[in-house]
Design a protein around this motif. Structure first.
Motif, PDB file in Angstrom:
ATOM      1  N   MET A  86       0.834  -1.193   0.000  1.00  0.00           N
ATOM      2  CA  MET A  86       0.000   0.000   0.000  1.00  0.00           C
ATOM      3  C   MET A  86       0.872   1.246   0.000  1.00  0.00           C
ATOM      4  O   MET A  86       2.063   1.182   0.272  1.00  0.00           O
ATOM      5  N   SER A  87       0.288   2.382  -0.304  1.00  0.00           N
ATOM      6  CA  SER A  87       1.018   3.639  -0.329  1.00  0.00           C
ATOM      7  C   SER A  87       0.661   4.481   0.883  1.00  0.00           C
ATOM      8  O   SER A  87      -0.442   4.414   1.406  1.00  0.00           O
ATOM      9  N   PHE A  88       1.616   5.291   1.346  1.00  0.00           N
ATOM     10  CA  PHE A  88       1.337   6.268   2.380  1.00  0.00           C
ATOM     11  C   PHE A  88       0.555   7.429   1.758  1.00  0.00           C
ATOM     12  O   PHE A  88       0.593   7.650   0.542  1.00  0.00           O
ATOM     13  N   THR A  89      -0.102   8.191   2.601  1.00  0.00           N
ATOM     14  CA  THR A  89      -0.783   9.392   2.138  1.00  0.00           C
ATOM     15  C   THR A  89       0.255  10.453   1.815  1.00  0.00           C
ATOM     16  O   THR A  89       1.134  10.745   2.638  1.00  0.00           O
ATOM     17  N   GLU A 109       2.342  -3.027  10.885  1.00  0.00           N
ATOM     18  CA  GLU A 109       1.660  -2.927   9.607  1.00  0.00           C
ATOM     19  C   GLU A 109       2.196  -1.734   8.816  1.00  0.00           C
ATOM     20  O   GLU A 109       2.706  -0.768   9.390  1.00  0.00           O
ATOM     21  N   ASP A 110       2.073  -1.811   7.497  1.00  0.00           N
ATOM     22  CA  ASP A 110       2.588  -0.744   6.635  1.00  0.00           C
ATOM     23  C   ASP A 110       2.068   0.629   7.056  1.00  0.00           C
ATOM     24  O   ASP A 110       2.831   1.593   7.159  1.00  0.00           O
ATOM     25  N   HIS A 111       0.754   0.729   7.291  1.00  0.00           N
ATOM     26  CA  HIS A 111       0.167   2.045   7.566  1.00  0.00           C
ATOM     27  C   HIS A 111       0.674   2.642   8.868  1.00  0.00           C
ATOM     28  O   HIS A 111       0.639   3.861   9.063  1.00  0.00           O
ATOM     29  N   GLN A 112       1.199   1.804   9.773  1.00  0.00           N
ATOM     30  CA  GLN A 112       1.727   2.310  11.034  1.00  0.00           C
ATOM     31  C   GLN A 112       3.094   2.975  10.873  1.00  0.00           C
ATOM     32  O   GLN A 112       3.540   3.695  11.772  1.00  0.00           O
ATOM     33  N   LEU A 113       3.751   2.751   9.751  1.00  0.00           N
ATOM     34  CA  LEU A 113       5.130   3.210   9.558  1.00  0.00           C
ATOM     35  C   LEU A 113       5.234   4.441   8.685  1.00  0.00           C
ATOM     36  O   LEU A 113       6.321   4.796   8.236  1.00  0.00           O
ATOM     37  N   ASP A 114       4.138   5.132   8.445  1.00  0.00           N
ATOM     38  CA  ASP A 114       4.160   6.354   7.638  1.00  0.00           C
ATOM     39  C   ASP A 114       4.878   7.453   8.417  1.00  0.00           C
ATOM     40  O   ASP A 114       4.403   7.891   9.467  1.00  0.00           O
ATOM     41  N   PRO A 115       6.038   7.921   7.948  1.00  0.00           N
ATOM     42  CA  PRO A 115       6.811   8.916   8.699  1.00  0.00           C
ATOM     43  C   PRO A 115       6.178  10.302   8.747  1.00  0.00           C
ATOM     44  O   PRO A 115       6.732  11.201   9.391  1.00  0.00           O
ATOM     45  N   SER A 116       5.047  10.477   8.084  1.00  0.00           N
ATOM     46  CA  SER A 116       4.354  11.769   8.135  1.00  0.00           C
ATOM     47  C   SER A 116       3.234  11.771   9.159  1.00  0.00           C
ATOM     48  O   SER A 116       2.515  12.770   9.284  1.00  0.00           O
ATOM     49  N   LEU A 173      10.174   2.395  -0.202  1.00  0.00           N
ATOM     50  CA  LEU A 173       9.946   0.955  -0.285  1.00  0.00           C
ATOM     51  C   LEU A 173       8.516   0.550   0.056  1.00  0.00           C
ATOM     52  O   LEU A 173       8.005  -0.434  -0.482  1.00  0.00           O
ATOM     53  N   ILE A 174       7.874   1.292   0.935  1.00  0.00           N
ATOM     54  CA  ILE A 174       6.498   0.981   1.316  1.00  0.00           C
ATOM     55  C   ILE A 174       5.514   2.002   0.761  1.00  0.00           C
ATOM     56  O   ILE A 174       4.457   1.661   0.249  1.00  0.00           O
TER      57      ILE A 174
END
Length: 594
Positions: free
Chosen positions: A1-4, A298-305, A500-501
């Motif tokens: 998935m992509s970050f916002t 999970e991927d969504h937990q690692l969004d640096p924004s 990468l994510i």
């Protein structure tokens, strides 16, 4: 998935092409590297040409007398390799000797903190072993800027007023070079370095029956000239960062005996990618440890924004760096265990919803836990002794300089990431015969007995210099890195996650808001820690920042564009398409390519 992603995230486009790409912390180094690619050189020739230019145009951040680790892969062999350009402690640099002088830590400035210079020798080894052009064609760009001049950066000039007293009263050779007539150069004034230019020209014209013979002859010239300059200028005691005068212990014999080497990279897999770093004589494995900890989310937990992403990343960094400061050094380190799934799970379990203010290294089987000395706090801006440490943006976000970086990829698939540093103009007295000072990397050693990073003759200091290579299905795809001392891993980690994510392009990831924790032990004099500290770019947003404060992070706002000097290049092995991006902060970093 992509970050916002925020709209219009990137300040520039990610460059795209198929011939070659270069990115660095100074446009002249990038231009030189790209020029080498255009005239038929490969990525390694280009990196060296850019590296020698960086020695000249960013003298407050690196120099020929410093250090330079690199990580690379060749078109013929995609296995990542480390070029070890980190010099060791001189033969007379014993813990006992420094303690006999009344020291409890190695000073951050002055010749007694000098490791054996390694940057120049590492660049020469790279060109000899993996380049294709004659050395003269690699060096001609640096020779031109040294002899004919270049426009000095405002940031170089801004470094000098705080050094005026030190230079004029204690380091007269530095004053003669940087403050002729008592005045610093003006921003963008054209300056030259004829002594260094003459040395490079002599090396470029060294005789030899082959490329390899000629480069070996150049290395002998380098060793002879530098060794003589060191013994002529540094036998007399001079002022160090602790306010006292000492004579250095480095000798011409130390310089003559050093040879750079190649090593296997430390690696992990993360979300299907291989991340390659230096060994634990550098801090590279700390990034690998942090990624292994974060892999359990999970991927969504690692969004640096996001608030959660910044929190988790910062907490993982604290745990990884506590291990760095307890177990890393130029010795046998159990990386297999430190990078294992089992160990990462135990470390991950320590992360809660609140910011930790503890120094929490883990437990390694069969290894004594010897903690480094912990000193809380940091000097206020402008109060640290002139010339000390690596002048990073660690504590306040104030940009004073730090290191350099360069990444290159060519059409054949040769790729390299290199982080030159050390030997900055404020590190130790200028050597007029060769045109530069020595570095002060020994300040990263401890004087406490028994620790993996304790100073010893012939032992490498545990450097913060940490380039990165990313592979997919065994093929190198990204080279990246940044200056920043203890922040290098911290600024690279959000970029890696975003690419990468999160689906970011290189330039989008470089431009995105960055942050770092100061709740880690500083590697540079005076080696302090700020429990719970977190420095952020304001562009993270008030809501995210308020949420982090509610979690217990002691947040300092650094401004909108203050943290990170990232650059990167990439290659798609399937299509051969190349990409590049560089940092817009500070108006120095640029990428080029076609």
């Amino acid at each position: 998935m992509s970050f916002t992603k925020a709209p219009d995230l990137a300040t520039r486009p990610t460059l795209r092409g198929h011939y070659g790409m270069a990115a660095s912390t100074h446009w002249l180094a990038t231009a030189a590297a790209q020029s080498v690619l255009e005239r038929g050189g490969n990525a390694f020739d280009a990196a060296a040409a850019g590296g020698f230019v960086l020695h000249i145009v960013e003298p407050h951040l690196n120099g020929p007398g410093g250090d330079m680790p690199a990580i690379f892969a060749t078109a013929e062999d995609p296995q990542p390799r480390v070029l070890m350009g980190q010099g060791p402690a001189p033969a007379k640099a014993s813990t006992e000797y420094y303690q006999s002088l009344g020291m409890d830590s190695v000073p951050g400035a002055g010749g007694l903190a000098a490791a054996v210079p390694a940057a120049t020798e590492a660049w020469l080894a790279l060109v000899r072993d993996h380049g294709v052009l004659p050395l003269s064609e690699v060096l001609e760009y640096a020779i031109s800027y040294a002899e004919e001049g270049h426009a000095v950066l405002p940031r170089v000039v801004q470094t000098l007023p705080g050094l005026k007293e030190l230079f004029e009263e204690h380091w007269p050779t530095s004053a003669n070079h940087w403050l002729p007539g008592g005045e610093a150069p003006k921003p963008w004034q054209v300056i030259t370095n004829p002594a260094y230019g003459a040395l490079l020209r002599e090396m470029a014209e060294a005789p030899g029956d082959s490329r390899e013979d000629q480069i070996e002859a150049a290395r002998k010239i380098w060793k002879q000239k530098l060794g003589a300059a060191v013994e002529k200028n540094l036998e007399t005691p001079h002022r160090h960062a602790d306010g006292k005068d000492y004579a250095p212990v480095i000798t011409a014999a130390d310089i003559d005996e050093f040879t750079p080497s190649y090593e296997e990279a430390a690696t992990i897999t993360f979300r299907g990618y291989t991340i390659a770093k230096t060994g634990p004589w550098g801090q590279g494995p700390a990034l690998l440890q942090a990624l292994k900890i974060l892999e359990g989310y999970e991927d969504h937990q690692l969004d640096p924004s996001t608030e959660e992403g910044v929190h988790l990343i910062s907490e993982a960094i604290k745990l990884a760096f506590a291990d760095r400061d307890t177990y890393y050094g130029d010795t046998e380190v159990n990386l297999e265990y430190l990078l294992s799934e089992e160990y990462a799970a135990t470390r991950r379990a320590l992360i809660t919803e609140k910011a930790s203010t503890e120094f929490r290294p883990g437990d390694l089987p069969g290894v004594d836990k010897i903690l480094p000395p912990l000193q809380e706090g940091s000097p206020s801006p402008g109060t640290a002794p002139a010339g000390t440490g690596e002048p990073t943006v660690a504590k306040t976000g104030e940009t004073k300089g730090d290191t350099c970086h360069i990444d290159i990829v060519d059409a054949a698939g040769n790729i390299i990431s290199a982080t030159p540093s050390g030997g900055w103009l404020q590190s130790s007295p200028h050597l007029p015969e060769v045109g530069f000072p020595l570095g002060t990397r020994l300040q990263m050693n401890l004087l406490e007995p028994g620790h993996p990073a304790t100073l010893a003759p012939g032992k490498r200091p545990r450097t913060t210099l940490t380039p990165t290579l990313v592979l997919k299905d065994g093929k190198p795809i990204i080279a990246l890195g940044t200056p920043g001392g203890d922040q290098q891993e911290q600024w690279q980690l959000p970029m890696l996650l975003r690419v990468l994510i999160g689906g970011y392009t290189l330039q989008e990831a470089i431009d995105a808001p960055n942050f770092h924790t100061t709740s880690i032990l500083g590697s540079f004099y005076p080696r302090t820690i700020e429990p719970g500290g977190l420095v952020v770019e304001d562009r993270l947003g008030d809501e995210v920042i308020s949420g982090l404060e509610a979690r217990g992070h002691k947040v300092k706002r650094a401004g909108d564009w203050a943290l990170g000097r990232l650059s990167a290049v990439s290659r798609d092995p399937e299509t051969g398409q190349l990409h590049a991006g560089a940092n817009p902060r500070g108006d120095q970093g640029y990428a080029a390519g076609r």
